[in-house]
Write a protein that holds these residues in place. Structure first.
Motif, PDB file in Angstrom:
ATOM      1  N   ILE A  34       0.813  -1.219   0.000  1.00 29.11           N
ATOM      2  CA  ILE A  34       0.000   0.000   0.000  1.00 29.11           C
ATOM      3  C   ILE A  34       0.844   1.265   0.000  1.00 29.11           C
ATOM      4  N   VAL A  35       2.163   1.099  -0.028  1.00 27.42           N
ATOM      5  CA  VAL A  35       3.055   2.257  -0.037  1.00 27.42           C
ATOM      6  C   VAL A  35       3.161   2.818  -1.452  1.00 27.42           C
ATOM      7  N   ASN A  36       3.090   4.132  -1.561  1.00 30.00           N
ATOM      8  CA  ASN A  36       3.328   4.813  -2.834  1.00 30.00           C
ATOM      9  C   ASN A  36       4.829   4.834  -3.084  1.00 30.00           C
ATOM     10  N   LYS A  37       5.271   4.225  -4.176  1.00 32.62           N
ATOM     11  CA  LYS A  37       6.704   4.094  -4.404  1.00 32.62           C
ATOM     12  C   LYS A  37       7.415   5.435  -4.536  1.00 32.62           C
ATOM     13  N   ARG A  38       6.689   6.476  -4.890  1.00 32.16           N
ATOM     14  CA  ARG A  38       7.310   7.795  -5.012  1.00 32.16           C
ATOM     15  C   ARG A  38       7.779   8.306  -3.652  1.00 32.16           C
ATOM     16  N   ASN A  39       7.048   7.925  -2.580  1.00 33.74           N
ATOM     17  CA  ASN A  39       7.412   8.332  -1.215  1.00 33.74           C
ATOM     18  C   ASN A  39       7.675   7.097  -0.358  1.00 33.74           C
ATOM     19  N   ALA A  40       8.291   6.087  -0.945  1.00 36.45           N
ATOM     20  CA  ALA A  40       8.383   4.786  -0.293  1.00 36.45           C
ATOM     21  C   ALA A  40       9.059   4.854   1.072  1.00 36.45           C
ATOM     22  N   ALA A  41      10.182   5.555   1.171  1.00 33.60           N
ATOM     23  CA  ALA A  41      10.932   5.587   2.426  1.00 33.60           C
ATOM     24  C   ALA A  41      10.116   6.218   3.545  1.00 33.60           C
ATOM     25  N   THR A  42       9.467   7.356   3.238  1.00 24.64           N
ATOM     26  CA  THR A  42       8.699   8.060   4.266  1.00 24.64           C
ATOM     27  C   THR A  42       7.466   7.280   4.671  1.00 24.64           C
ATOM     28  N   GLU A  43       6.692   6.817   3.696  1.00 21.91           N
ATOM     29  CA  GLU A  43       5.441   6.134   4.015  1.00 21.91           C
ATOM     30  C   GLU A  43       5.687   4.844   4.783  1.00 21.91           C
ATOM     31  N   TYR A  44       6.704   4.093   4.389  1.00 19.30           N
ATOM     32  CA  TYR A  44       6.971   2.851   5.102  1.00 19.30           C
ATOM     33  C   TYR A  44       7.462   3.140   6.519  1.00 19.30           C
ATOM     34  N   ALA A  45       8.253   4.217   6.684  1.00 18.84           N
ATOM     35  CA  ALA A  45       8.718   4.585   8.025  1.00 18.84           C
ATOM     36  C   ALA A  45       7.544   4.954   8.921  1.00 18.84           C
TER      37      ALA A  45
END
Length: 498
Positions: A419-430
């Motif tokens: 469900i993470v947007n790959k464009r903001n992958a690092a932030t969203e997953y964190a």
């Protein structure tokens, strides 16, 4: 498999990356406390280490910088080399001093940044059909990395603490170089011209839109402050921090629902592409996000609630520390890794949604084993001999609980990546992983009160029921998974196979 074929395997690189992520955490939690105690450091000072570990909880605060500047593999190399430099410093100056706190604080900051880069890179590197097996491998190799760090204690009598830290530095250098050799991440979309000033000005014009993001961030920060408050002696505030944090997150959910009911619109061009808060605002404005967030907080509630109470139950059932260590910890570790691998494989075969609810049921049902044992067998007290049938049943319950916990975790982590947007992958997953840590801490905190007031049997039975509310949110989970963007920007790195 040939060397060339191995290097073209995405799963090979997932293993390398998560070994590199788990190793520094093992240094922090396994090696440093032992070294400190052997140096005669007070227990209260050693407990201060947990304060420095807050960087892993708060890493979402600087995750946008990794997303904005990208070059994940370079981040990994640089932070690993910096951590290696700290290990070399500890090797040369292994005597304890005030400077060491600063060095360890910097080490944890670098390690958390490494986590951000690796998680963001992995989400971009893989395609959705690979998330299950990848997370099974992730669980296993992450634990192997931690165990490798702990294994350095075995050679300490031979090489001393200087040798331990030299070996740790060498492993970190190898890990950093290996991560840098991983395949390049896919090209990023064209950078937005939106600046931090632009997005802040837009948000200030619409405070009702900004409120959910502020409450969400504030809740996570309050949760992280629980440890320093406890160390400063403010035990009442420390105990209340998880509940206050959860309340703030609930208010964030309610304000988000209120905005949607009022059909509040945001200027996505000014916010979604913003370098600072863009990812947070985009997440809170996404359809189905708030019910899915509740699902994330509650999906593993059943096993999180009993997690901290299982070891005390073993003690009260008369088992010795040696028995607990061999069966519940060592064998349990192997079974949880095996469960993660099997769960990941199953999730890839049947899909994330089906894997999530089927494997989630197994982790809930496993609690009934402990509930039954606590109901039918007496609690004789510390280190009392138990009948053979009671030992067999307790060992079996532990084995089933460890394996099914791995099954559920493999599917759950695959869901988070999906469900993470790959464009903001690092932030969203964190952010999502911080939510998971928050739920685990609150559940463990509440579990102590539950076990004490209800008794083990009733508490374990009640914990089974805690896992059921998440299933009421499955319709929104399915909608969120169906809405995941499958455009070329979300594709995996080409030229590599699973």
């Amino acid at each position: 498999m040939s060397e060339r074929s191995l290097l073209k395997s995405r799963m090979f690189w997932v293993g390398v990356l998560y070994f590199a992520e788990g190793f520094p955490l093992g240094i922090f939690y396994e090696v440093l406390p032992v070294h400190f105690r052997m140096q005669g450091i007070d227990l209260s000072d050693i407990g201060f280490l947990s304060l420095l570990g807050l960087t892993w909880t708060l890493k979402f605060l600087w995750a946008p910088a990794v997303d904005h500047y990208r070059h994940h593999r370079t981040w990994m190399l640089v932070v690993d080399l910096c951590m290696a430099a700290i290990m070399f410093t500890l090797a040369v100056y292994s005597e304890f001093g005030g400077w060491m706190w600063f060095a360890i604080a910097l080490f944890t900051l670098l390690s958390a940044t490494n986590d951000i880069a690796i998680d963001g890179y992995t989400v971009e590197f893989l395609n959705k059909r690979e998330f299950g097996l990848a997370n099974g491998l992730r669980i296993g190799l992450y634990r192997v990395g931690m165990l490798t760090a702990g294994g350095l204690l075995w050679v300490q009598p031979l090489v001393g603490w200087t040798g331990v830290y030299f070996l740790a530095a060498i492993i970190l250098i190898v890990a950093g170089v290996s991560c840098r050799l991983a395949p390049p991440e896919p090209p990023a979309a064209k950078k937005s011209a939106v600046t931090a000033n632009n997005e802040l000005a837009t948000l200030l014009k619409q405070p009702s839109v900004l409120l959910p993001a502020i409450l969400l961030l504030s809740g996570l920060i309050v949760f992280a402050l629980g440890t320093p408050l406890r160390l400063m002696g403010a035990s009442t505030l420390a105990k209340a921090a998880p509940a206050i944090a959860l309340g703030m997150i609930c208010l964030a959910l309610l304000s988000g629902v209120y905005n949607r009911r009022r059909s509040v619109r945001i200027d996505r061009s000014e916010l979604v592409d913003g370098p600072v808060l863009g990812a947070f605002v985009e997440m809170s404005a996404r359809r189905y996000f708030f019910p899915v967030l509740v699902f994330i907080l509650t999906f593993k509630l059943a096993d999180q609630t009993i997690g901290f109470m299982i070891k005390p139950f073993w003690v009260d059932a008369g088992f010795s520390a040696r028995q607990i260590g061999i069966v519940s910890i060592q064998i349990g570790l192997v079974l949880s890794i095996a469960g993660g691998l099997v769960g990941g494989w199953f999730t890839d075969r049947v899909g994330v949604f089906k894997g999530l609810w089927i494997l989630g049921l197994t982790q809930i049902i496993s609690n009934l084993g402990y509930a039954y044992i606590a109901h039918v067998f007496p609690l004789p007290g510390v280190e009392t001999a138990q009948p053979l049938n009671q030992q067999i049943m307790m060992y079996s319950a532990s084995a089933v609980e460890s394996f099914t916990q791995g099954l559920g975790t493999g599917a759950f982590l695959a869901f988070l990546m999906s469900i993470v947007n790959k464009r903001n992958a690092a932030t969203e997953y964190a952010v999502l992983s911080s939510m998971f840590v928050l739920a685990r801490s609150v559940a463990g905190w509440a579990g102590g009160f539950g076990a004490e007031s209800l008794g083990y049997a009733n508490f374990f039975l009640l914990s089974f029921l805690f896992g059921l509310p998440a299933y009421l949110l499955l319709p929104w989970v399915r909608k969120m998974l169906d809405s995941v963007d499958d455009d070329p920007g979300n594709a995996a790195v080409p030229g590599y196979k699973s």
